[in-house]
Design an enzyme around this catalytic site. Structure first.
Site, PDB file in Angstrom:
ATOM      1  N   ARG A  54       0.706  -1.286  -0.199  1.00 30.75           N
ATOM      2  CA  ARG A  54      -0.406   0.053   0.110  1.00 30.75           C
ATOM      3  C   ARG A  54       1.379   1.275  -0.204  1.00 30.75           C
ATOM      4  O   ARG A  54       0.261   2.116  -0.514  1.00 30.75           O
ATOM      5  CB  ARG A  54      -1.608   0.009   1.570  1.00 30.75           C
ATOM      6  CG  ARG A  54      -1.537   1.333   1.675  1.00 30.75           C
ATOM      7  CD  ARG A  54      -2.982   0.935   1.956  1.00 30.75           C
ATOM      8  NE  ARG A  54      -3.566  -0.204   3.538  1.00 30.75           N
ATOM      9  CZ  ARG A  54      -2.321   0.374   4.344  1.00 30.75           C
ATOM     10  NH1 ARG A  54      -2.373   1.427   4.638  1.00 30.75           N
ATOM     11  NH2 ARG A  54      -2.366  -0.251   5.579  1.00 30.75           N
ATOM     12  N   TYR A 106     -16.075  15.812 -17.117  1.00 31.90           N
ATOM     13  CA  TYR A 106     -16.448  14.439 -16.374  1.00 31.90           C
ATOM     14  C   TYR A 106     -17.644  14.256 -15.493  1.00 31.90           C
ATOM     15  O   TYR A 106     -17.398  15.422 -14.177  1.00 31.90           O
ATOM     16  CB  TYR A 106     -14.937  13.786 -15.617  1.00 31.90           C
ATOM     17  CG  TYR A 106     -15.728  12.243 -15.260  1.00 31.90           C
ATOM     18  CD1 TYR A 106     -15.950  11.798 -16.766  1.00 31.90           C
ATOM     19  CD2 TYR A 106     -15.156  12.026 -14.755  1.00 31.90           C
ATOM     20  CE1 TYR A 106     -15.772  10.252 -16.970  1.00 31.90           C
ATOM     21  CE2 TYR A 106     -15.647  10.703 -14.222  1.00 31.90           C
ATOM     22  CZ  TYR A 106     -15.551   9.894 -15.497  1.00 31.90           C
ATOM     23  OH  TYR A 106     -15.982   8.654 -14.714  1.00 31.90           O
ATOM     24  N   ASP A 178      -7.166  18.545 -15.184  1.00 33.88           N
ATOM     25  CA  ASP A 178      -7.374  16.717 -16.102  1.00 33.88           C
ATOM     26  C   ASP A 178      -7.225  16.358 -17.640  1.00 33.88           C
ATOM     27  O   ASP A 178      -7.560  17.098 -18.217  1.00 33.88           O
ATOM     28  CB  ASP A 178      -9.338  16.421 -16.255  1.00 33.88           C
ATOM     29  CG  ASP A 178      -8.819  14.954 -15.975  1.00 33.88           C
ATOM     30  OD1 ASP A 178      -8.344  13.939 -16.580  1.00 33.88           O
ATOM     31  OD2 ASP A 178     -10.575  14.960 -15.639  1.00 33.88           O
ATOM     32  N   LYS A 203      -8.639   5.364 -19.573  1.00 30.28           N
ATOM     33  CA  LYS A 203      -8.920   5.909 -20.729  1.00 30.28           C
ATOM     34  C   LYS A 203      -6.906   5.385 -21.475  1.00 30.28           C
ATOM     35  O   LYS A 203      -7.039   4.406 -21.760  1.00 30.28           O
ATOM     36  CB  LYS A 203      -9.168   7.132 -20.714  1.00 30.28           C
ATOM     37  CG  LYS A 203      -9.708   7.187 -19.916  1.00 30.28           C
ATOM     38  CD  LYS A 203     -11.121   6.227 -19.738  1.00 30.28           C
ATOM     39  CE  LYS A 203     -12.382   6.692 -19.060  1.00 30.28           C
ATOM     40  NZ  LYS A 203     -12.617   8.185 -18.259  1.00 30.28           N
TER      41      LYS A 203
END
Ligand SMILES: *Cc1c(COP(=O)(O)O)cnc(C)c1O
Length: 379
Positions: A54, A106, A178, A203
């Site tokens: 982690r 978005y 973004d 993406k």
């Protein structure tokens, strides 16, 4: 704009950085480290720099290095998804902070600022980022963060990153971009003055519609980067190593794929513009696009995303989407295959997208085949 580091083009960096041969074995493809835990000394001394997955993992670190090189930053963090990246960053803001968001963005970001941020007293103002005067007016009071998405989803609006970074900084804000639609192959916001770049690596970075992920790239390895890293490592929305490995594989072909996405999208945009059933094509590469001049200034090419508004309203849009053979009706973008989506149908009770709009992710098929399919669907 030219996109280089150490004299190397971004497409070269995408092939090499993070994808160097393994020092221990000479393996040309990067090793995939799945171990959750790493041996340490009796007093917890780190042996090779790692302790627990982690908090960090060698495969993830390769992807972080690639992101830093491509975006021209000093530090990067990888997340389980683009939304995890956004959320972890926005949760690092103090309660009561004022933030500015784009009107076209978005849908997940909109849900965050409409539903979740108000719970923490964060005041979200929505503004048209293509209108600099409107942004200046909204910046009149102190601002914690200014969020830019360019090109924006799904109207493909263009925001002037350099101008907005200046306005945001003058108001005391962190400026975040973004960069999912453009990728660092086409646009490098940190070089234009932004402080943080956010990606849904789901993406174009992944590129094959088979891996979810997100990233933040920081212009400076500073207290804010450390604060967000600490929050990520404690709250745990980390990227799985196999997902990092798949994303690194996507990096190696990112330059080639983006070049073809751009070339295909331009041909599709030109075809749609010329068709009598089409009312409007939203693609920043078109000279008629209101943001074209800014796009030329800040982008190397115009990307693989566009949206089209049809003359016949909702019925015409749904009829076209239903007749296509090569364009799959599906959400998401940036994969090899072309996708199309009637956004208003998937935006819930209060859709914001025009009813006659279809969003298209132009894939890597032959442009002639794509255009023939669009032609038959438009009838
Ligand atoms: C998909 C997307 C996101 C969200 O990323 P996920 O990986 O789906 O969580 C954010 N911004 C843009 C522009 C996107 O296309």
């Amino acid at each position: 704009m030219s996109i280089q580091r150490d004299g190397l083009d971004a497409s070269t960096l995408a092939v090499h950085v993070g994808n160097e041969p393994d020092a221990a074995t000479g393996a040309v493809a990067p090793p995939l480290h799945l171990s959750t835990t790493f041996r340490h000394g009796p007093a917890g001394e780190r042996v090779a720099g790692y302790e627990y997955q982690r908090e960090g993992n060698p495969t993830n670190d390769r992807l972080r290095a690639a992101l830093v090189a491509l975006e021209g930053g000093e530090d990067a963090l990888t997340f389980a998804s683009g939304m995890a990246a956004m959320t972890t960053l926005l949760e690092s803001l103090p309660g009561g902070a004022r933030v500015l968001f784009p009107d076209d963005c978005y849908s997940g970001l909109r849900m965050l600022f409409e539903e979740f941020l108000p719970e923490r007293g964060i005041v979200a103002t929505v503004v048209d980022m293509a209108d600099l005067d409107a942004v200046r007016a909204a910046c009149a009071t102190p601002l914690a963060l200014l969020w830019i998405e360019t090109p924006s989803n799904p109207l493909m609006k263009i925001a002037d990153i350099a101008a907005l970074a200046q306005i945001g900084h003058a108001a005391g804000a962190i400026v975040v971009v973004d960069n999912t639609f453009a990728t660092p192959l086409l646009q490098r916001p940190l070089a234009l003055g932004a402080d943080i770049v956010m990606h849904s690596t789901t993406k174009y970075f992944g590129g094959h519609s088979d891996v979810l992920g997100g990233a933040l790239v920081f212009a400076r390895k500073d207290a804010l980067a450390a604060k967000v890293a600490h929050r990520l490592h404690v709250t745990g929305a980390v990227l799985a190593p196999f997902s990092a490995w798949l994303t690194l594989r996507g990096c190696r072909s990112l330059g080639a794929r983006m070049a073809m996405h751009c070339a295909n999208a331009r041909k599709v945009a030109d075809f749609l513009t010329s068709h009598p059933a089409v009312e409007r094509v939203n693609y920043p590469g078109l000279a008629s696009h209101p943001g074209h001049a800014v796009a030329v200034r800040q982008m190397r090419d115009f990307g693989g995303m566009l949206s089209v508004e049809l003359r016949g309203g909702r019925e015409a849009a749904l009829a076209m989407a239903g007749k296509l053979r090569l364009f799959t009706n599906a959400t998401s973008l940036g994969g090899c295959e072309s996708l199309i989506e009637h956004r208003a149908s998937v935006e819930g009770a209060n859709p914001r997208s025009p009813q006659n709009l279809l969003r298209i992710s132009v894939g890597l098929e032959d442009a002639g085949d794509l255009i023939a399919d669009l032609a038959q669907a438009l009838g």
